[in-house]
Scaffold this active site. Sequence first.
Site, PDB file in Angstrom:
ATOM      1  N   TYR A   1       0.845  -1.196   0.000  1.00  0.00           N
ATOM      2  CA  TYR A   1       0.000   0.000   0.000  1.00  0.00           C
ATOM      3  C   TYR A   1       0.880   1.245   0.000  1.00  0.00           C
ATOM      4  O   TYR A   1       2.020   1.212   0.450  1.00  0.00           O
ATOM      5  CB  TYR A   1      -1.030   0.018   1.130  1.00  0.00           C
ATOM      6  N   CYS A   2       0.350   2.330  -0.569  1.00  0.00           N
ATOM      7  CA  CYS A   2       1.065   3.595  -0.720  1.00  0.00           C
ATOM      8  C   CYS A   2       2.485   3.381  -1.273  1.00  0.00           C
ATOM      9  O   CYS A   2       3.470   3.769  -0.649  1.00  0.00           O
ATOM     10  CB  CYS A   2       1.121   4.344   0.617  1.00  0.00           C
TER      11      CYS A   2
END
Length: 281
Positions: free
Chosen positions: A149-150
């Site tokens: 994620y990110c």
Amino acid sequence: MANQPIDLLMQPTWRVIDQSSLGPLFDAKQSFAMDDTLCMSVGKGVSPATARSWVHHNTIVLGIQDTRLPFLQDGISLLENEGYRVIVRNSGGLAVVLDEGVLNISLIFEDEKKGIDIDKGYEAMVELMRRMLKPYNAKIEAYEIEGSYCPGSYDLSINGKKFAGISQRRVRGGVAVQIYLCADKSGSERADLIRRFYQAALKDKRNDKKGVYPEIRPETMASLSELLQTDISVQDLMFALLTELKALSTHLYSAGLSMDEEMEFEKNLVRMAERNAKVFG
């Protein structure tokens, strides 16, 4: 060898603001308002370079791009049902998980006359992490971990599994380099939560024109405790941080906000509250 990341870390004085043990009532909106406040102080030269440590319990921090998700409210409902608060930060990037096993560190520098090169800011944080984790003989790499994620060019990983992400914010002559460090608990469970969030908020519109969102594979993420097969707590990382900052400066001191900073913080907090009210109604 001028212009190396270590030059940025070697400050005559480091000011420390430790907010890592304020508990579950400490709201993440305060953190982003705090960093903007410190950017102003450090940028004006009224504060030396500052290191702030912070922990937030069960909070999902969304990036601005996440607010354009086609079924955002469905995604938020899923997170709230899992017991998480949801806020949107005042900078780019995408959704991240914060909980009591994640230590966040912000390094705030004065933007130099010629400007601190963006990569130099990132590399200074990578160098600090390598120093902090040296006792564990960890081989840390910095490159984008697909499926995390990110994701970003300065994802930190060990054996291809991400345990930290770095971002940067520039405001009023100051530069805040921010990192989240997953100390313990399950990295893949955190990633699976964000995977389900995007599933709920995108449904069948993954290639929505409004933005590109990661296809998260939970197995790409882990905590330091999992990766190094030893118990590493937020407190252990805090001790390592303070040890390194002491070694990198001639003077290390702890100080809360001045009266001027308190006033600026209140203004920044109102801005954060307004930004969040716009998104969440």
